[in-house]
Design a protein around this motif. Structure first.
Motif, PDB file in Angstrom:
ATOM      1  N   ASN A   1       0.811  -1.445  -0.100  1.00 49.18           N
ATOM      2  CA  ASN A   1       0.142  -0.041   0.093  1.00 49.18           C
ATOM      3  C   ASN A   1       0.822   1.504  -0.144  1.00 49.18           C
ATOM      4  OD1 ASN A   1      -2.481  -1.211   0.132  1.00 49.18           O
ATOM      5  ND2 ASN A   1      -2.633  -1.474   2.088  1.00 49.18           N
ATOM      6  N   HIS A   2       2.004   1.368   0.613  1.00 45.56           N
ATOM      7  CA  HIS A   2       3.006   2.287   0.471  1.00 45.56           C
ATOM      8  C   HIS A   2       3.922   2.362  -0.396  1.00 45.56           C
ATOM      9  CE1 HIS A   2       1.388   2.457   4.883  1.00 45.56           C
ATOM     10  NE2 HIS A   2       1.799   3.784   4.907  1.00 45.56           N
ATOM     11  N   ARG A   3       4.571   1.682  -0.831  1.00 42.82           N
ATOM     12  CA  ARG A   3       5.735   1.636  -1.857  1.00 42.82           C
ATOM     13  C   ARG A   3       6.378   2.719  -1.927  1.00 42.82           C
ATOM     14  NH1 ARG A   3       4.935  -2.519  -5.703  1.00 42.82           N
ATOM     15  NH2 ARG A   3       2.856  -3.598  -5.501  1.00 42.82           N
ATOM     16  N   ASP A   4       6.559   3.492  -0.928  1.00 44.10           N
ATOM     17  CA  ASP A   4       7.380   4.523  -0.932  1.00 44.10           C
ATOM     18  C   ASP A   4       8.529   4.694   0.165  1.00 44.10           C
ATOM     19  OD1 ASP A   4       5.933   5.151   1.273  1.00 44.10           O
ATOM     20  OD2 ASP A   4       5.805   7.226   1.020  1.00 44.10           O
ATOM     21  N   LEU A   5       8.905   3.364   0.863  1.00 41.16           N
ATOM     22  CA  LEU A   5       9.816   3.104   1.722  1.00 41.16           C
ATOM     23  C   LEU A   5      11.067   3.178   1.251  1.00 41.16           C
ATOM     24  CD1 LEU A   5       9.828   1.942   4.704  1.00 41.16           C
ATOM     25  CD2 LEU A   5       9.912  -0.221   3.708  1.00 41.16           C
ATOM     26  N   ASN A   6      12.104   4.190   1.972  1.00 39.53           N
ATOM     27  CA  ASN A   6      13.312   4.448   1.450  1.00 39.53           C
ATOM     28  C   ASN A   6      13.980   4.542   2.734  1.00 39.53           C
ATOM     29  OD1 ASN A   6      13.808   7.124   2.360  1.00 39.53           O
ATOM     30  ND2 ASN A   6      12.396   7.789   0.750  1.00 39.53           N
ATOM     31  N   LEU A   7      15.458   4.657   2.677  1.00 42.59           N
ATOM     32  CA  LEU A   7      16.712   4.506   3.744  1.00 42.59           C
ATOM     33  C   LEU A   7      16.480   5.803   4.640  1.00 42.59           C
ATOM     34  CD1 LEU A   7      19.542   2.990   1.952  1.00 42.59           C
ATOM     35  CD2 LEU A   7      18.161   1.934   3.600  1.00 42.59           C
ATOM     36  N   SER A   8      15.921   6.784   4.072  1.00 44.61           N
ATOM     37  CA  SER A   8      15.764   8.111   5.038  1.00 44.61           C
ATOM     38  C   SER A   8      14.556   7.732   5.962  1.00 44.61           C
ATOM     39  CB  SER A   8      15.410   9.321   4.162  1.00 44.61           C
ATOM     40  OG  SER A   8      14.204   9.189   3.517  1.00 44.61           O
ATOM     41  N   HIS A   9      13.739   6.778   5.945  1.00 46.87           N
ATOM     42  CA  HIS A   9      12.592   6.665   6.882  1.00 46.87           C
ATOM     43  C   HIS A   9      13.154   5.708   7.894  1.00 46.87           C
ATOM     44  CE1 HIS A   9       9.766   6.998   3.236  1.00 46.87           C
ATOM     45  NE2 HIS A   9       9.621   8.013   3.731  1.00 46.87           N
ATOM     46  N   ILE A  10      14.400   5.382   7.541  1.00 45.43           N
ATOM     47  CA  ILE A  10      15.008   4.540   8.955  1.00 45.43           C
ATOM     48  C   ILE A  10      16.151   5.275   9.543  1.00 45.43           C
ATOM     49  CG2 ILE A  10      13.798   2.468   8.429  1.00 45.43           C
ATOM     50  CD1 ILE A  10      16.333   1.433   7.116  1.00 45.43           C
ATOM     51  N   GLY A  11      16.349   6.521   9.166  1.00 44.72           N
ATOM     52  CA  GLY A  11      17.494   7.188   9.774  1.00 44.72           C
ATOM     53  C   GLY A  11      18.791   7.336   9.062  1.00 44.72           C
ATOM     54  N   PHE A  12      18.826   6.859   7.729  1.00 44.16           N
ATOM     55  CA  PHE A  12      19.938   7.139   7.032  1.00 44.16           C
ATOM     56  C   PHE A  12      19.746   8.371   6.204  1.00 44.16           C
ATOM     57  CE2 PHE A  12      19.863   2.485   7.668  1.00 44.16           C
ATOM     58  CZ  PHE A  12      21.469   2.144   7.831  1.00 44.16           C
ATOM     59  N   GLN A  13      21.008   8.938   5.661  1.00 43.11           N
ATOM     60  CA  GLN A  13      20.976  10.055   4.957  1.00 43.11           C
ATOM     61  C   GLN A  13      21.160   9.616   3.306  1.00 43.11           C
ATOM     62  OE1 GLN A  13      20.950  13.289   5.994  1.00 43.11           O
ATOM     63  NE2 GLN A  13      20.680  12.468   8.132  1.00 43.11           N
ATOM     64  N   ASN A  14      20.145   8.818   2.897  1.00 46.00           N
ATOM     65  CA  ASN A  14      20.085   8.290   1.597  1.00 46.00           C
ATOM     66  C   ASN A  14      18.580   8.032   1.383  1.00 46.00           C
ATOM     67  OD1 ASN A  14      19.926   6.402  -0.788  1.00 46.00           O
ATOM     68  ND2 ASN A  14      22.214   6.039   0.159  1.00 46.00           N
ATOM     69  N   THR A  15      18.201   8.339   0.126  1.00 47.90           N
ATOM     70  CA  THR A  15      16.926   8.129  -0.170  1.00 47.90           C
ATOM     71  C   THR A  15      16.568   6.969  -1.250  1.00 47.90           C
ATOM     72  OG1 THR A  15      17.136   9.641  -2.157  1.00 47.90           O
ATOM     73  CG2 THR A  15      15.990  10.583  -0.268  1.00 47.90           C
ATOM     74  N   ASN A  16      17.405   5.908  -1.132  1.00 49.98           N
ATOM     75  CA  ASN A  16      17.394   4.823  -1.815  1.00 49.98           C
ATOM     76  C   ASN A  16      16.278   3.865  -1.357  1.00 49.98           C
ATOM     77  OD1 ASN A  16      19.514   5.475  -3.510  1.00 49.98           O
ATOM     78  ND2 ASN A  16      20.833   4.075  -2.472  1.00 49.98           N
ATOM     79  N   ARG A  17      15.253   3.492  -2.304  1.00 52.85           N
ATOM     80  CA  ARG A  17      14.197   2.501  -2.000  1.00 52.85           C
ATOM     81  C   ARG A  17      14.587   1.269  -1.168  1.00 52.85           C
ATOM     82  NH1 ARG A  17       9.539   0.479  -5.808  1.00 52.85           N
ATOM     83  NH2 ARG A  17       8.429  -0.479  -4.153  1.00 52.85           N
ATOM     84  N   ILE A  18      13.764   1.019  -0.163  1.00 51.85           N
ATOM     85  CA  ILE A  18      13.969  -0.275   0.253  1.00 51.85           C
ATOM     86  C   ILE A  18      12.816  -1.216  -0.248  1.00 51.85           C
ATOM     87  CG2 ILE A  18      13.594  -1.629   2.352  1.00 51.85           C
ATOM     88  CD1 ILE A  18      14.183   0.772   4.118  1.00 51.85           C
ATOM     89  N   TYR A  19      13.270  -2.196  -0.713  1.00 48.76           N
ATOM     90  CA  TYR A  19      12.581  -3.390  -1.523  1.00 48.76           C
ATOM     91  C   TYR A  19      12.172  -4.397  -0.868  1.00 48.76           C
ATOM     92  CZ  TYR A  19      13.399  -0.557  -5.868  1.00 48.76           C
ATOM     93  OH  TYR A  19      13.675   0.278  -6.755  1.00 48.76           O
ATOM     94  N   VAL A  20      10.931  -4.971  -0.582  1.00 50.72           N
ATOM     95  CA  VAL A  20      10.388  -6.184   0.047  1.00 50.72           C
ATOM     96  C   VAL A  20       9.987  -7.150  -0.945  1.00 50.72           C
ATOM     97  CG1 VAL A  20       9.071  -6.849   1.969  1.00 50.72           C
ATOM     98  CG2 VAL A  20      10.121  -4.692   2.028  1.00 50.72           C
ATOM     99  N   ASN A  21      10.448  -8.171  -0.876  1.00 55.04           N
ATOM    100  CA  ASN A  21       9.689  -9.068  -1.917  1.00 55.04           C
ATOM    101  C   ASN A  21       9.708 -10.465  -1.172  1.00 55.04           C
ATOM    102  OD1 ASN A  21      12.263 -10.547  -2.101  1.00 55.04           O
ATOM    103  ND2 ASN A  21      12.616  -9.286  -3.971  1.00 55.04           N
ATOM    104  N   GLU A  22       8.850 -11.359  -1.513  1.00 53.16           N
ATOM    105  CA  GLU A  22       8.690 -12.750  -0.850  1.00 53.16           C
ATOM    106  C   GLU A  22       9.861 -13.640  -1.467  1.00 53.16           C
ATOM    107  OE1 GLU A  22       3.949 -13.532  -1.407  1.00 53.16           O
ATOM    108  OE2 GLU A  22       5.002 -13.221  -3.063  1.00 53.16           O
ATOM    109  N   ASN A  23      10.279 -14.323  -0.228  1.00 52.08           N
ATOM    110  CA  ASN A  23      11.689 -15.273  -0.790  1.00 52.08           C
ATOM    111  C   ASN A  23      11.313 -16.381  -1.231  1.00 52.08           C
ATOM    112  OD1 ASN A  23      14.147 -15.834  -0.278  1.00 52.08           O
ATOM    113  ND2 ASN A  23      13.741 -16.895   1.700  1.00 52.08           N
ATOM    114  N   LEU A  24      10.982 -16.398  -2.565  1.00 53.99           N
ATOM    115  CA  LEU A  24      10.443 -17.529  -3.415  1.00 53.99           C
ATOM    116  C   LEU A  24      11.610 -18.503  -3.784  1.00 53.99           C
ATOM    117  CD1 LEU A  24       8.202 -15.367  -5.736  1.00 53.99           C
ATOM    118  CD2 LEU A  24       7.684 -16.616  -3.468  1.00 53.99           C
TER     119      LEU A  24
END
Length: 115
Positions: A56-79
């Motif tokens: 639902n969000h799809r905008d999660l990035n490293l700056s959201h968890i305290g880093f000085q970087n806006t690279n996206r955090i990707y989450v996927n199923e471990n298939l």
């Protein structure tokens, strides 16, 4: 860091799900590399809620968890390899208009890969 991610996705800070996290890399981790992290939830319902919130969000990035970087955090199923092949084939058929919606439902999978 997991707590930051979960709260950013809308989970109540007092209800962070129980999960085990492990980085997929041998020590020492090379400078500049970003090995994936496997996140295994204790409860399937927590995993499903986490993934639904992520989608639902799809905008999660490293700056959201305290880093000085806006690279996206990707989450996927471990298939597994076979599951990835089936999913890829289904997505191709979806793009060709042969399916209206494609998703994976893994009743016994509780893991995610954070990249």
């Amino acid at each position: 860091m997991f707590g930051f991610i979960v709260t950013r996705l809308g989970c109540d800070e007092s209800k962070i799900p129980l999960a085990s996290l492990a980085r997929l890399a041998k020590s020492p981790i090379a400078v500049g590399s970003t090995p994936p992290i496997i996140c295994e939830f204790a409860l399937r319902a927590d995993r499903n809620a986490f993934y639904a919130s992520y989608l639902n969000h799809r905008d999660l990035n490293l700056s959201h968890i305290g880093f000085q970087n806006t690279n996206r955090i990707y989450v996927n199923e471990n298939l597994t390899k076979e599951d990835r092949e089936i999913r890829a084939a289904a997505l191709r058929l979806n793009k060709e208009g042969k399916f209206q919606k494609v998703y994976s439902s893994l009743s016994d999978l509780r893991c995610f890969r954070l990249i």
